[in-house]
Design a protein around this motif. Sequence first.
Motif, PDB file in Angstrom:
ATOM      1  N   UNK A   1       0.841  -1.197   0.000  1.00 45.14           N
ATOM      2  CA  UNK A   1       0.000   0.000   0.000  1.00 45.14           C
ATOM      3  C   UNK A   1       0.873   1.244   0.000  1.00 45.14           C
ATOM      4  N   UNK A   2       0.515   2.213  -0.836  1.00 47.74           N
ATOM      5  CA  UNK A   2       1.292   3.445  -0.954  1.00 47.74           C
ATOM      6  C   UNK A   2       0.726   4.517  -0.032  1.00 47.74           C
ATOM      7  N   UNK A   3       1.567   5.157   0.792  1.00 49.12           N
ATOM      8  CA  UNK A   3       1.099   6.367   1.479  1.00 49.12           C
ATOM      9  C   UNK A   3       0.652   7.391   0.444  1.00 49.12           C
ATOM     10  N   UNK A   4      -0.364   8.161   0.782  1.00 47.86           N
ATOM     11  CA  UNK A   4      -0.980   9.064  -0.184  1.00 47.86           C
ATOM     12  C   UNK A   4       0.015  10.014  -0.852  1.00 47.86           C
ATOM     13  N   UNK A   5       0.924  10.657  -0.109  1.00 48.34           N
ATOM     14  CA  UNK A   5       1.871  11.556  -0.796  1.00 48.34           C
ATOM     15  C   UNK A   5       2.743  10.824  -1.814  1.00 48.34           C
ATOM     16  N   UNK A   6       3.188   9.605  -1.469  1.00 47.24           N
ATOM     17  CA  UNK A   6       4.006   8.828  -2.397  1.00 47.24           C
ATOM     18  C   UNK A   6       3.193   8.409  -3.621  1.00 47.24           C
ATOM     19  N   UNK A   7       1.951   8.011  -3.383  1.00 45.31           N
ATOM     20  CA  UNK A   7       1.080   7.600  -4.480  1.00 45.31           C
ATOM     21  C   UNK A   7       0.899   8.734  -5.479  1.00 45.31           C
ATOM     22  N   UNK A   8       0.531   9.904  -4.987  1.00 42.09           N
ATOM     23  CA  UNK A   8       0.251  11.017  -5.894  1.00 42.09           C
ATOM     24  C   UNK A   8       1.510  11.512  -6.587  1.00 42.09           C
ATOM     25  N   UNK A   9       2.656  11.389  -5.923  1.00 46.50           N
ATOM     26  CA  UNK A   9       3.921  11.771  -6.566  1.00 46.50           C
ATOM     27  C   UNK A   9       4.270  10.777  -7.668  1.00 46.50           C
ATOM     28  N   UNK A  10       4.196   9.476  -7.375  1.00 43.51           N
ATOM     29  CA  UNK A  10       4.539   8.460  -8.372  1.00 43.51           C
ATOM     30  C   UNK A  10       3.587   8.508  -9.566  1.00 43.51           C
ATOM     31  N   UNK A  11       2.289   8.712  -9.285  1.00 42.18           N
ATOM     32  CA  UNK A  11       1.286   8.714 -10.344  1.00 42.18           C
ATOM     33  C   UNK A  11       1.194  10.053 -11.060  1.00 42.18           C
ATOM     34  N   UNK A  12       1.769  11.094 -10.470  1.00 45.90           N
ATOM     35  CA  UNK A  12       1.768  12.405 -11.095  1.00 45.90           C
ATOM     36  C   UNK A  12       0.431  13.104 -11.058  1.00 45.90           C
ATOM     37  N   UNK A  13      -0.460  12.671 -10.150  1.00 44.53           N
ATOM     38  CA  UNK A  13      -1.806  13.248 -10.146  1.00 44.53           C
ATOM     39  C   UNK A  13      -2.426  13.147  -8.767  1.00 44.53           C
ATOM     40  N   UNK A  14      -3.097  14.215  -8.368  1.00 41.32           N
ATOM     41  CA  UNK A  14      -3.808  14.206  -7.092  1.00 41.32           C
ATOM     42  C   UNK A  14      -5.187  13.579  -7.210  1.00 41.32           C
ATOM     43  N   UNK A  15      -5.572  13.136  -8.396  1.00 39.15           N
ATOM     44  CA  UNK A  15      -6.853  12.438  -8.555  1.00 39.15           C
ATOM     45  C   UNK A  15      -6.869  11.116  -7.793  1.00 39.15           C
ATOM     46  N   UNK A  16      -5.719  10.544  -7.561  1.00 40.31           N
ATOM     47  CA  UNK A  16      -5.642   9.242  -6.910  1.00 40.31           C
ATOM     48  C   UNK A  16      -5.700   9.421  -5.399  1.00 40.31           C
ATOM     49  N   UNK A  17      -6.622   8.732  -4.759  1.00 40.69           N
ATOM     50  CA  UNK A  17      -6.800   8.888  -3.316  1.00 40.69           C
ATOM     51  C   UNK A  17      -6.447   7.626  -2.546  1.00 40.69           C
ATOM     52  N   UNK A  18      -6.091   6.566  -3.253  1.00 44.88           N
ATOM     53  CA  UNK A  18      -5.659   5.326  -2.620  1.00 44.88           C
ATOM     54  C   UNK A  18      -4.921   4.519  -3.677  1.00 44.88           C
ATOM     55  N   UNK A  19      -3.917   3.736  -3.273  1.00 42.29           N
ATOM     56  CA  UNK A  19      -3.212   2.969  -4.278  1.00 42.29           C
ATOM     57  C   UNK A  19      -2.318   1.885  -3.716  1.00 42.29           C
ATOM     58  N   UNK A  20      -2.125   0.873  -4.525  1.00 41.92           N
ATOM     59  CA  UNK A  20      -1.220  -0.236  -4.236  1.00 41.92           C
ATOM     60  C   UNK A  20      -0.167  -0.291  -5.338  1.00 41.92           C
ATOM     61  N   UNK A  21       1.088  -0.523  -4.954  1.00 39.20           N
ATOM     62  CA  UNK A  21       2.185  -0.584  -5.927  1.00 39.20           C
ATOM     63  C   UNK A  21       2.741  -1.995  -5.991  1.00 39.20           C
ATOM     64  N   UNK A  22       2.994  -2.461  -7.201  1.00 40.23           N
ATOM     65  CA  UNK A  22       3.700  -3.720  -7.426  1.00 40.23           C
ATOM     66  C   UNK A  22       4.872  -3.471  -8.361  1.00 40.23           C
ATOM     67  N   UNK A  23       6.060  -3.989  -8.026  1.00 40.64           N
ATOM     68  CA  UNK A  23       7.199  -3.839  -8.937  1.00 40.64           C
ATOM     69  C   UNK A  23       7.159  -4.808 -10.118  1.00 40.64           C
ATOM     70  N   UNK A  24       6.222  -5.758 -10.102  1.00 40.31           N
ATOM     71  CA  UNK A  24       6.187  -6.812 -11.120  1.00 40.31           C
ATOM     72  C   UNK A  24       5.350  -6.379 -12.318  1.00 40.31           C
ATOM     73  N   UNK A  25       5.748  -5.304 -12.969  1.00 39.31           N
ATOM     74  CA  UNK A  25       5.061  -4.809 -14.162  1.00 39.31           C
ATOM     75  C   UNK A  25       6.024  -3.907 -14.919  1.00 39.31           C
ATOM     76  N   UNK A  26       5.741  -3.733 -16.204  1.00 40.09           N
ATOM     77  CA  UNK A  26       6.630  -2.923 -17.041  1.00 40.09           C
ATOM     78  C   UNK A  26       5.802  -2.135 -18.043  1.00 40.09           C
ATOM     79  N   UNK A  27       6.434  -1.150 -18.648  1.00 44.99           N
ATOM     80  CA  UNK A  27       5.853  -0.463 -19.795  1.00 44.99           C
ATOM     81  C   UNK A  27       6.782  -0.665 -20.983  1.00 44.99           C
ATOM     82  N   UNK A  28       6.182  -0.705 -22.180  1.00 51.32           N
ATOM     83  CA  UNK A  28       6.950  -0.898 -23.415  1.00 51.32           C
ATOM     84  C   UNK A  28       6.374   0.007 -24.494  1.00 51.32           C
ATOM     85  N   UNK A  29       7.156   0.195 -25.551  1.00 45.66           N
ATOM     86  CA  UNK A  29       6.641   0.799 -26.779  1.00 45.66           C
ATOM     87  C   UNK A  29       6.185  -0.380 -27.637  1.00 45.66           C
ATOM     88  N   UNK A  30       4.875  -0.620 -27.750  1.00 49.22           N
ATOM     89  CA  UNK A  30       4.397  -1.854 -28.371  1.00 49.22           C
ATOM     90  C   UNK A  30       4.880  -2.081 -29.797  1.00 49.22           C
TER      91      UNK A  30
END
Length: 463
Positions: free
Chosen positions: A155-184
């Motif tokens: 579970x992400x503390x709210x300040x960390x969540x909004x910083x990582x996500x870049x948006x204050x729209x998020x009010x709760x969040x869970x982080x997993x390191x087991x994911x990636x992004x790619x240029x498809x």
Amino acid sequence: MRPYWLDQALKNQSDTPCPPLRQNTRADVCIVGGGYTGLWTAIMLKEQNPELDVVIVEADICGAGASGRNGGCALSWSAKYFTLERLFGQAEAVRLVKASEDSIRAIGDFCRQYAVDADYRLDGTLYTATNRAQQGSTDAVVAALERNGINSFSRCPLPDLQRMAGSTRHIEGWFSPAAASVQPGKLVRGLRRVALELGVRIYEGTPMTGLEQGLPATINTPGGQVVANRVVLAINAWMARAFPEFSRSVAIVSSDMIITEPRPDLLERIGLTSGVTVLDSRIFVHYYHNTPDGRIMLGKGGNTFAYGGRILPVFDQPSPYKGLLRNTLAEFFPDFADVDIAATWNGPSDRSVTGLPFFGRMGASGNIFYGFGYSGSGVGPCHMGGQILSSLVLGVDNPWTRSPLVQGPLGHFPPEPIRYLGSLMVRNAIRRKEHAEDHNLRPRRLDVRLAKFAAAAGKSDKG
């Protein structure tokens, strides 16, 4: 005009198109479809047996389908744990969650091994809530993962969540390191290059016009035939139209995306500086991530539904939901409200009843294999699909060939027009329900009940 990812990949790589098939030929294995599933299968076959003669026939160019136009979110099946356990039992559900996370890392290993520049970033994912109704929606599955010793979420503390996500729209969040992004687009074109280097014969601009079952089987095309001992059908959403027996196995629904012009300075300001993928807890989720050159890609699934499994012309055009996506972008990122949109696009997603892909054999001879139904979440699972299909082709006895995933579709949609009308009814109920929840209002009871039909398979339409 190609979708943005594929267009960029083609501009950045000096690929010579593979010529279409213009004669009859024989092969040990013929794969129909040059996207992620077909290419992973071909590569894994050649890695295990370099002497195997493998042919791919692709109607357009490799990556022209979903593989070159998805959201680029390489996610595991952790969020689908309850569906996996209900369908397959605890032991197989645990194995599949682990295997799905292994595939995420394996894609990165592949890119490093073969020098594939796919903008692969193993920076994790955030599952978030953006209104009070979504709060707590991830708690139960995280608890189940924890009980089974396979939980990667914290579970992400709210300040960390909004910083990582870049948006204050998020009010709760869970982080997993087991994911990636790619240029498809870069990934699928990289797979194509590696397949060619390993000796796979690829014929682009070569649609399958017919399949004659038997030992061997014959794939007919406009310019010639491929006679093959084994056949793999890897055409995903197009299976519903090509083979009537699968017409009710999937519903064809769009996922729509926009991408901004580059503004790395604004990304730095809002804190969205890693390759983390972000998903809210809607049924048809919003999903986004940044790009290495400073853009934001944002998408949403569940918009255009196709009647009778048809691949509609709109799937090859700019998204008709650009305005909606643009407004959502501004809501998440006010700093990006005036940033120009570089491109919009959409594409067909083959959504199964369970939200999971399925695999199996066709015909009495047992030498024709298929896999599809990724339900808008195929970037990571297509690597698993390659393992499944290559194992079936080679006839090996392993956990993949023993998996209940290879038993074919595990459910069917109603016939038309019930499927189409029902899809629209459920989609519109979801829209009304989530609009009410965004405004902290109680949705109508009927809308909540209808939305459960789509919610049963979990998060979807983001990869």
